[in-house]
Write a protein that holds these residues in place. Structure first.
Motif, mmCIF file in Angstrom:
data_model
loop_
_atom_site.group_PDB
_atom_site.id
_atom_site.type_symbol
_atom_site.label_atom_id
_atom_site.label_comp_id
_atom_site.label_asym_id
_atom_site.label_seq_id
_atom_site.Cartn_x
_atom_site.Cartn_y
_atom_site.Cartn_z
ATOM 1 N N UNK A 12 9.507 -14.033 14.741
ATOM 2 C CA UNK A 12 10.412 -14.444 15.821
ATOM 3 C C UNK A 12 11.671 -13.585 15.893
ATOM 4 N N UNK A 13 11.895 -12.766 14.873
ATOM 5 C CA UNK A 13 13.075 -11.907 14.868
ATOM 6 C C UNK A 13 12.842 -10.572 15.563
ATOM 7 N N UNK A 14 11.646 -10.374 16.142
ATOM 8 C CA UNK A 14 11.302 -9.091 16.741
ATOM 9 C C UNK A 14 11.020 -9.252 18.234
ATOM 10 N N UNK A 15 11.151 -8.143 18.945
ATOM 11 C CA UNK A 15 10.802 -8.111 20.369
ATOM 12 C C UNK A 15 9.290 -7.997 20.522
ATOM 13 N N UNK A 16 8.810 -8.069 21.770
ATOM 14 C CA UNK A 16 7.374 -7.985 22.013
ATOM 15 C C UNK A 16 6.784 -6.655 21.564
ATOM 16 N N UNK A 17 7.484 -5.561 21.876
ATOM 17 C CA UNK A 17 6.982 -4.257 21.468
ATOM 18 C C UNK A 17 6.937 -4.102 19.964
ATOM 19 N N UNK A 18 7.948 -4.639 19.264
ATOM 20 C CA UNK A 18 7.951 -4.567 17.807
ATOM 21 C C UNK A 18 6.844 -5.425 17.212
ATOM 22 N N UNK A 19 6.583 -6.579 17.821
ATOM 23 C CA UNK A 19 5.493 -7.428 17.323
ATOM 24 C C UNK A 19 4.146 -6.730 17.486
#
Length: 357
Positions: free
Chosen positions: A172-179
């Motif tokens: 949950x600490x990351x953006x969509x691209x990072x996920x």
């Protein structure tokens, strides 16, 4: 202090397959989902999600599956990775039939066949840290690394453009691209030979899409990966693919290399799909004819007989309603399933000049 094995006979080195060798072969692949009703749960019908696919994938190439929603692309991807059991047909990976392998025999194959899931938010366990998520393949496959699992995971995070400091963070600490990058790192953990990417950029912003697509291309070149890319964005498909298979209602209606398909589409359905692709060149924009298909996609529970596209095709005749067109080669490397194909007599396609994403 060095140690020596009791058995002094060295193990034979496995032969390394050459580039271009057939890695995956699919023949007559079928997947029907039964529909059950009543107290006794008797089968009253079936959803014909995939109905007789035949194609192959060579080592090092990218084959894209495209089509409208509900045409069976994702089901095909899950069949190739054996997340679903085929109803019939065969799937051969490196010459071995994996169509109906049990879970125990399939476990070693998981190292070589991996999947990137469409939803970067739902494919990561929110209760696990990034380190535990990316390190799961090492634990499940009992793979020992030279400097430990943590070091291997941190190297994978760096490989996909993340920081090793992200090891103890949660999804949950990351953006969509990072996920999505985290999902790619997990997929690469065991150095697979085949990766099925199920719309890996569809849930991302346009600017992030280009980064992820370029990352996948760089990883393919570095690790000699083979991709089966599932997508509906034809602009992205043109940028990343070597060959493209167009699906409609569970069947492949056209299969060709990228240049031939985009310059000389033969199946009317492919022509209609490509006419909807936005053209950034204002000089060409006015020349492109937009084809709007009439009606909705028929139900896969009761698909039309013979050619499944005849209910929406502007070229349909009586034979299209009574005889199913076979998928045959109408040009070198260009297969089409249509009684009245388009562009059959057009000149050969010129070199592809698609702009980079």
């Amino acid at each position: 202090m060095t140690t020596t094995d009791t058995d002094s006979t060295p193990e034979p080195t496995p032969a390394v397959p050459e580039l271009g060798e057939e890695l995956l072969a699919v023949d007559g692949l079928v997947k029907h989902f039964p529909i059950r009703k009543g107290i006794l749960q008797r089968q009253v019908g079936a959803v014909q999600a995939v109905d007789g696919l035949t194609f192959n994938v060579t080592r090092g190439e990218t084959l894209s599956l495209v089509g409208e929603s509900g045409c069976g692309k994702t089901t095909t991807g899950r069949l190739l990775t054996r997340l679903l059991e085929p109803t019939s047909g065969t799937i051969r990976f490196e010459g071995r039939d994996i169509s109906h392998l049990g879970e125990g025999k399939m476990r070693p194959m998981r190292r070589d066949v991996q999947m990137i899931f469409q939803d970067p938010y739902g494919s990561l366990n929110p209760r696990h840290t990034v380190g535990k998520i990316v390190g799961a393949p090492f634990r499940l496959q009992h793979v020992k690394t030279e400097h430990g699992v943590k070091k291997a995971v941190q190297e994978l995070l760096e490989l996909v453009g993340l920081s090793p400091e992200h090891y103890n963070r949660y999804p949950h600490e990351f953006s969509g691209g990072q996920r999505q990058r985290i999902g790619i790192a997990r997929t690469l953990a065991l150095r697979p030979k085949l990766i099925v990417a199920d719309e890996p950029v569809s849930a991302l912003d346009v600017s992030i899409q280009a980064q992820v697509v370029n990352l996948l291309e760089d990883l393919q070149e570095e690790f000699d990966l083979t991709y089966v890319m599932i997508a509906h964005d034809l602009s992205v498909v043109r940028h990343v693919s070597d060959r493209v298979a167009v699906m409609y209602l569970g069947k492949i209606v056209e299969l060709a290399d990228r240049v031939s398909l985009y310059e000389r589409p033969m199946h009317p359905y492919t022509v209609a799909l490509l006419s909807a692709v936005p053209v950034p060149d204002t000089k060409r924009k006015g020349k492109q004819e937009r084809i709007r298909l009439q009606g909705d996609v028929p139900s896969p529970i009761n698909p039309p007989p013979a050619c499944r596209f005849h209910t929406r095709c502007w070229k349909a005749q009586e034979i299209c309603k009574t005889q199913e067109p076979p998928l045959i080669e109408l040009a070198p490397g260009h297969q089409t399933a249509c009684h009245f194909p388009e562009n059959q007599d057009a000149p050969a396609a010129k070199q592809d000049t698609a702009p980079a994403t």
